[in-house]
Design a protein around this motif. Structure first.
Motif, PDB file in Angstrom:
ATOM      1  N   ALA A   1      14.646   6.529   2.057  1.00 33.81           N
ATOM      2  CA  ALA A   1      13.702   7.617   1.824  1.00 33.81           C
ATOM      3  C   ALA A   1      13.202   7.625   0.376  1.00 33.81           C
ATOM      4  N   SER A   2      14.135   7.527  -0.600  1.00 33.77           N
ATOM      5  CA  SER A   2      13.707   7.546  -2.006  1.00 33.77           C
ATOM      6  C   SER A   2      12.822   6.340  -2.333  1.00 33.77           C
ATOM      7  N   CYS A   3      13.199   5.178  -1.793  1.00 33.87           N
ATOM      8  CA  CYS A   3      12.394   3.967  -2.041  1.00 33.87           C
ATOM      9  C   CYS A   3      10.984   4.158  -1.508  1.00 33.87           C
ATOM     10  N   TRP A   4      10.872   4.708  -0.315  1.00 31.26           N
ATOM     11  CA  TRP A   4       9.553   4.951   0.262  1.00 31.26           C
ATOM     12  C   TRP A   4       8.755   5.938  -0.594  1.00 31.26           C
ATOM     13  N   ARG A   5       9.402   6.994  -1.039  1.00 31.48           N
ATOM     14  CA  ARG A   5       8.697   8.028  -1.810  1.00 31.48           C
ATOM     15  C   ARG A   5       8.131   7.457  -3.099  1.00 31.48           C
ATOM     16  N   LEU A   6       8.907   6.614  -3.780  1.00 29.33           N
ATOM     17  CA  LEU A   6       8.417   6.039  -5.030  1.00 29.33           C
ATOM     18  C   LEU A   6       7.275   5.060  -4.755  1.00 29.33           C
ATOM     19  N   PHE A   7       7.476   4.209  -3.751  1.00 30.06           N
ATOM     20  CA  PHE A   7       6.435   3.243  -3.401  1.00 30.06           C
ATOM     21  C   PHE A   7       5.142   3.958  -3.027  1.00 30.06           C
ATOM     22  N   GLN A   8       5.258   4.949  -2.181  1.00 33.63           N
ATOM     23  CA  GLN A   8       4.075   5.674  -1.701  1.00 33.63           C
ATOM     24  C   GLN A   8       3.345   6.348  -2.862  1.00 33.63           C
ATOM     25  N   THR A   9       4.116   6.865  -3.829  1.00 32.19           N
ATOM     26  CA  THR A   9       3.507   7.503  -4.989  1.00 32.19           C
ATOM     27  C   THR A   9       2.622   6.505  -5.758  1.00 32.19           C
ATOM     28  N   PHE A  10       3.202   5.367  -6.092  1.00 34.03           N
ATOM     29  CA  PHE A  10       2.443   4.368  -6.854  1.00 34.03           C
ATOM     30  C   PHE A  10       1.320   3.744  -6.030  1.00 34.03           C
ATOM     31  N   TYR A  11       1.637   3.439  -4.776  1.00 36.48           N
ATOM     32  CA  TYR A  11       0.658   2.795  -3.888  1.00 36.48           C
ATOM     33  C   TYR A  11      -0.544   3.721  -3.669  1.00 36.48           C
ATOM     34  N   SER A  12      -0.300   5.028  -3.618  1.00 36.31           N
ATOM     35  CA  SER A  12      -1.400   5.979  -3.448  1.00 36.31           C
ATOM     36  C   SER A  12      -2.233   6.088  -4.713  1.00 36.31           C
ATOM     37  N   GLN A  13      -1.616   5.817  -5.869  1.00 29.29           N
ATOM     38  CA  GLN A  13      -2.399   5.827  -7.105  1.00 29.29           C
ATOM     39  C   GLN A  13      -3.391   4.669  -7.115  1.00 29.29           C
ATOM     40  N   LEU A  14      -3.118   3.646  -6.328  1.00 29.59           N
ATOM     41  CA  LEU A  14      -4.066   2.549  -6.130  1.00 29.59           C
ATOM     42  C   LEU A  14      -4.960   2.823  -4.924  1.00 29.59           C
ATOM     43  N   GLU A  15      -4.846   4.033  -4.387  1.00 27.15           N
ATOM     44  CA  GLU A  15      -5.592   4.457  -3.202  1.00 27.15           C
ATOM     45  C   GLU A  15      -5.313   3.579  -1.987  1.00 27.15           C
ATOM     46  N   GLY A  16      -4.092   3.109  -1.878  1.00 23.23           N
ATOM     47  CA  GLY A  16      -3.716   2.309  -0.721  1.00 23.23           C
ATOM     48  C   GLY A  16      -3.262   3.188   0.432  1.00 23.23           C
ATOM     49  N   GLU A  17      -3.458   2.688   1.650  1.00 26.05           N
ATOM     50  CA  GLU A  17      -2.978   3.398   2.828  1.00 26.05           C
ATOM     51  C   GLU A  17      -2.223   2.428   3.721  1.00 26.05           C
ATOM     52  N   VAL A  18      -1.332   2.971   4.565  1.00 25.50           N
ATOM     53  CA  VAL A  18      -0.502   2.095   5.394  1.00 25.50           C
ATOM     54  C   VAL A  18      -0.927   2.141   6.858  1.00 25.50           C
ATOM     55  N   LEU A  19      -1.124   3.358   7.372  1.00 28.51           N
ATOM     56  CA  LEU A  19      -1.469   3.499   8.782  1.00 28.51           C
ATOM     57  C   LEU A  19      -2.799   4.215   8.938  1.00 28.51           C
ATOM     58  N   ALA A  20      -3.486   3.896  10.030  1.00 33.03           N
ATOM     59  CA  ALA A  20      -4.715   4.623  10.358  1.00 33.03           C
ATOM     60  C   ALA A  20      -4.729   4.880  11.860  1.00 33.03           C
ATOM     61  N   GLU A  21      -5.701   5.648  12.286  1.00 33.71           N
ATOM     62  CA  GLU A  21      -5.882   5.937  13.713  1.00 33.71           C
ATOM     63  C   GLU A  21      -4.580   6.422  14.352  1.00 33.71           C
ATOM     64  N   ASN A  22      -3.954   7.405  13.753  1.00 32.69           N
ATOM     65  CA  ASN A  22      -2.712   7.974  14.278  1.00 32.69           C
ATOM     66  C   ASN A  22      -1.628   6.934  14.505  1.00 32.69           C
ATOM     67  N   GLY A  23      -1.553   5.987  13.606  1.00 33.12           N
ATOM     68  CA  GLY A  23      -0.453   5.028  13.676  1.00 33.12           C
ATOM     69  C   GLY A  23      -0.692   3.845  14.585  1.00 33.12           C
ATOM     70  N   THR A  24      -1.854   3.771  15.216  1.00 34.75           N
ATOM     71  CA  THR A  24      -2.099   2.638  16.110  1.00 34.75           C
ATOM     72  C   THR A  24      -2.647   1.440  15.347  1.00 34.75           C
ATOM     73  N   GLU A  25      -3.010   1.640  14.088  1.00 36.36           N
ATOM     74  CA  GLU A  25      -3.572   0.533  13.316  1.00 36.36           C
ATOM     75  C   GLU A  25      -2.838   0.439  11.983  1.00 36.36           C
ATOM     76  N   ILE A  26      -2.530  -0.786  11.568  1.00 37.92           N
ATOM     77  CA  ILE A  26      -1.869  -0.987  10.279  1.00 37.92           C
ATOM     78  C   ILE A  26      -2.938  -1.423   9.282  1.00 37.92           C
ATOM     79  N   VAL A  27      -3.106  -0.628   8.228  1.00 38.58           N
ATOM     80  CA  VAL A  27      -4.157  -0.938   7.252  1.00 38.58           C
ATOM     81  C   VAL A  27      -3.544  -1.222   5.881  1.00 38.58           C
ATOM     82  N   LEU A  28      -2.312  -1.750   5.896  1.00 36.14           N
ATOM     83  CA  LEU A  28      -1.632  -2.065   4.647  1.00 36.14           C
ATOM     84  C   LEU A  28      -2.482  -3.038   3.835  1.00 36.14           C
ATOM     85  N   ASP A  29      -2.706  -2.689   2.557  1.00 32.76           N
ATOM     86  CA  ASP A  29      -3.460  -3.576   1.668  1.00 32.76           C
ATOM     87  C   ASP A  29      -2.447  -4.463   0.937  1.00 32.76           C
ATOM     88  N   ASP A  30      -2.336  -5.712   1.396  1.00 32.76           N
ATOM     89  CA  ASP A  30      -1.276  -6.592   0.884  1.00 32.76           C
ATOM     90  C   ASP A  30      -1.332  -6.755  -0.626  1.00 32.76           C
TER      91      ASP A  30
END
Lengths: 452, 322
Positions: free
Chosen positions: A226-255
């Motif tokens: 959980a903590s690892c995800w929270r830190l990653f998500q914080t930084f990744y969102s500062q790059l405006e990255g997203e992981v899931l779209a369309e209610n989780g049916t699509e993976i939009v991870l920006d490698d």
């Protein structure tokens, strides 16, 4: 020894007789019956509800949160002496949501329950929560304008209200004021000078490390997805990255963006040794002992450090990647599970309880959570609450977990993401391997037809 | 607990292989059916019925929170389970747990039963002492052992460090967590097998010991040539019950490690619980359950076939020697 063998059975050895067995069985049944006499079980067996004048309330708060929640429950009891409040605390995470779902499917839900905002949407899709009508809410003084707008908007499902947010709980930066002062990171008021950029954050950690002689910062890595995800998500969102779209049916991870964040985290842990690989409790202990000047965690740990009587303060997680400020967060909400045959009196009782919780936002905010209830959040009392007020802005830049039936606080999604991030931070595998693992695990879930 | 009475019933006639029983009169059939009825009705209602419903459900995309069976899935659920690494890993964890727990639970139970039987004084105390942990609910056992396994503070760590070894991270280390759970389980459930063996020991005719003593057999020879062969049927029963009990493992892991660290102790039943109840996918969970049922069935069948032949051999051999 030999001599004992032959003589034994005739005299003393008690045989297992049918009568003995029956007696034991009856005794066992008697105990079971006795245990079954308490009210909720009795009500369950007789298929009746608890006393109609009762508010049955489920929550998942332990630690400091649990103590404060009990205080608020007592506040409700004092204000409503005629209403019986039956509060049940269950363990956090999946077990809680499983029990809540099963109780609701079985037609025996609590009147009011706590749900994380990010888990509430799946409950709504499963048809387990009551829609709350604006006029019912208005009758109790709860109108949309009185809530933090970010939390309120995030809690709407297709524009409809199903949950009342009581707080926002962001990931924050704890800092040891003594250590940071020696490292020259504080301003003249004793506050941390805002840190912006990858270099600046690494520099700050290096300076702190020179003071502590051990580490710069800590956060839970081992067995703490959980903590690892929270830190990653914080930084990744500062790059405006997203992981899931369309209610989780699509993976939009920006490698590329994910790799940049993972590379950076790896440099802080593996390469520069600024962040140790410890577990959740270990990370807290190192910070409380002054072995690290910074600690990244949810604001709820404020109670722990206050109890430790250490010199510390809190602030927003630095904007390391320079985009719009963003921070991983979630909100606790109060929901009303679908209750067959609920009359208006019971609904009002439940909503009255919800309002009472909002009215006691001061107690809740003392535990670190940023209050969603604006009458308190915009008051002087809150403005003077330190250090809790210093990161209140995080509620407005909060990034919630992406919607999806397998996503949300403590979900499979967080475990998958956090395990991969944790593996990189502890040096077990490279960012490329982590990204491949995330993609393969998430794609199984994205392909699965949603069960809701 | 249902298995307790069942086992005791089954063990009584077992150790003395007698001549085949004469056929019972026809009139007993009806009263037997009458006596069986309360059990059969409940069994059909709560075991057979749901099992069949689960089998049907495994071919549909059934959801816990939606009414009805929903759309037909054919063998998709089975294909998904067979292709899921999570399913196979959790199945292996369950089997690994069974491998870790079954031998000590059988051997130690036998050793302690023989010892307790030979204690001249205070036999009741030893019987009680070994059986007592079995009476505790799993949650209590889990809390006691969580306490014992507390890193740096727990008794288990103190014992290990006092003999000069370094303390493992009992429940936090992927390589140790399952071993720690196995130790807990052995302590907890040993008493059940212990009682079965005690019952078995009492069925051994005393004359055999007298005769063997006259023939000059020492205690160790008696145990090897008389006690163990004549306990053959009990051992077969204990082993098969133990394997099934170990394959059913859920509580200890769920409470003590929640399947962690990094899913390394998630048993197949917890996997089924996770996908079925937490992720609402009851159709898929039913398919995974059915696959697990087949595994248990196969293991039990193979073991019973092996031991039936063997125990007949033991009995004949012991009979010849006696």
């Amino acid at each position: 020894m030999t001599a004992h063998g032959p003589h034994r059975s005739t005299d003393s050895a008690p045989h297992l007789t049918r009568r003995g067995l029956l007696r034991a069985a009856f005794a066992g049944a008697g105990f079971a019956a006795l245990a079954g006499c308490s009210t909720p079980v009795g009500a369950g067996l007789a298929n009746t509800r608890l006393d109609p004048g009762t508010v049955d309330y489920w929550n998942l708060f332990g630690g400091g949160d649990g103590v404060r929640m009990q205080q608020m429950e007592d506040g409700y009891r004092k204000a409503h002496p005629d209403t019986k409040l039956q509060a049940v605390t269950l363990s956090w995470g999946d077990p809680y949501y499983t029990k809540l779902s099963l109780a609701t499917v079985g037609g025996k839900p609590p009147n009011v329950a706590v749900s994380h905002l990010t888990r509430m949407k799946t409950l709504v899709q499963a048809g387990l929560l009551q829609e709350l009508h604006p006029d019912d809410l208005a009758r109790h003084g709860m109108t949309p304008d009185k809530f933090n707008q970010r939390a309120w908007q995030a809690s709407l499902v297709d524009g409809k209200i199903y949950a009342i947010p009581i707080d926002t709980h962001p990931f924050v930066l704890f800092y040891n004021t003594d250590v940071c002062e020696k490292a020259g990171l504080l301003d003249s008021n004793g506050q941390l000078v805002p840190i912006v950029g990858e270099e600046a954050f690494a520099d700050a950690l290096t300076k702190v490390k020179q003071v502590t002689g051990a580490y710069g910062a800590t956060h839970g890595i081992n067995a703490d997805s959980a903590s690892c995800w929270r830190l990653f998500q914080t930084f990744y969102s500062q790059l405006e990255g997203e992981v899931l779209a369309e209610n989780g049916t699509e993976i939009v991870l920006d490698d590329a963006k994910a790799k940049r964040v993972l590379d950076y985290l790896r440099s802080l842990t593996v390469e520069k040794g600024l962040i140790p690989v410890s577990d959740y409790q270990g990370a807290i202990a190192l910070f409380a002992d002054g072995k690290a000047g910074f600690h990244l965690n949810g604001e709820w740990e404020i109670t722990t450090f206050q109890t430790a009587k250490m010199p510390f303060s809190m602030t927003l997680v630095p904007n390391v990647f320079g985009g719009p400020h963003a921070v991983q967060a979630d909100s606790h909400t109060l929901v009303l599970p679908v209750l067959p045959g609920q009359d208006r009196a019971q609904l009002d009782l439940s909503l009255g309880f919800v309002k009472s919780m909002l009215d006691q936002s001061d107690v809740w905010a003392a535990g670190g959570h940023v209050p969603a209830w604006q009458p308190y959040a915009s008051s002087d009392a809150y403005r003077q609450l330190n250090p809790q007020h210093s990161y209140a802005a995080a509620a407005d830049t909060a990034v919630y977990d992406p919607p999806g039936w397998y996503s949300g606080s403590g979900s499979v999604f967080e475990t998958i993401m956090g395990s991969a991030v944790g593996g990189v931070e502890s040096g077990q595998f490279s960012p490329d391997v982590a990204i491949a693992q995330i993609r393969s695990k998430l794609s199984v879930l994205a392909k699965t037809a949603p069960p809701v | 607990m249902a298995s307790t009475t069942e086992a005791v019933d089954r063990i009584r006639p077992a150790p003395v292989p007698g001549p085949a029983r004469p056929g019972r009169p026809e009139s007993h059939g009806r009263s037997a059916a009458l006596f069986l009825a309360p059990f059969v009705v409940l069994y059909v209602l709560f075991i057979i019925g749901p099992a069949l419903y689960g089998l049907v459900m495994s071919f549909f995309d059934t959801s816990m929170v939606k009414p009805g069976l929903r759309s037909f899935a054919g063998f998709d659920n089975y294909a998904e389970a067979l292709g899921s690494s999570d399913f196979w890993h959790s199945l292996w964890h369950t089997i690994w747990f069974t491998i870790l727990t079954t031998p000590p639970l059988v051997v130690l139970a036998l050793v302690f039963a023989i010892l307790a039987e030979r204690v001249p004084r205070g036999r009741w105390f030893f019987r009680l002492a070994f059986f007592l942990p079995y009476v505790l609910p799993s949650a209590v056992v889990a809390l006691i052992w969580l306490f014992l396994y507390t890193p740096a503070l727990g008794l288990a760590g103190k014992i290990v460090t006092s003999v000069g070894l370094t303390e493992p991270n009992w429940l936090g280390d992927q390589n140790w967590a399952m071993v720690s759970l196995a130790i807990t389980t052995v302590w907890w459930t040993l008493g059940f097998n212990f009682v079965l063996y005690l019952a078995g020991l009492q069925e051994i005719p005393r004359e055999l010991y007298e005769a063997s003593a006259i023939d000059g057999a020492g205690p160790w020879q008696q145990i090897r040539r008389v006690t163990i062969p004549l306990l053959g049927r009990t051992t077969a029963l204990v082993v098969v019950l133990q394997i099934i009990a170990s394959l059913k493992v859920f509580d200890q892991m769920y409470i003590m490690t929640d399947g962690g660290p990094n899913f390394s102790t998630r048993s197949v039943l917890q996997y089924i619980y996770d996908v079925g109840f937490t992720s609402y996918r009851t159709g898929y969970a039913a398919a995974a359950s059915t696959l697990f049922f087949l595994v248990v069935l196969a293991i039990s069948a193979v073991w019973l076939m092996l031991t039936r032949r063997q125990s007949l051999g033991w009995a004949a051999k012991a009979g010849g020697e006696g």
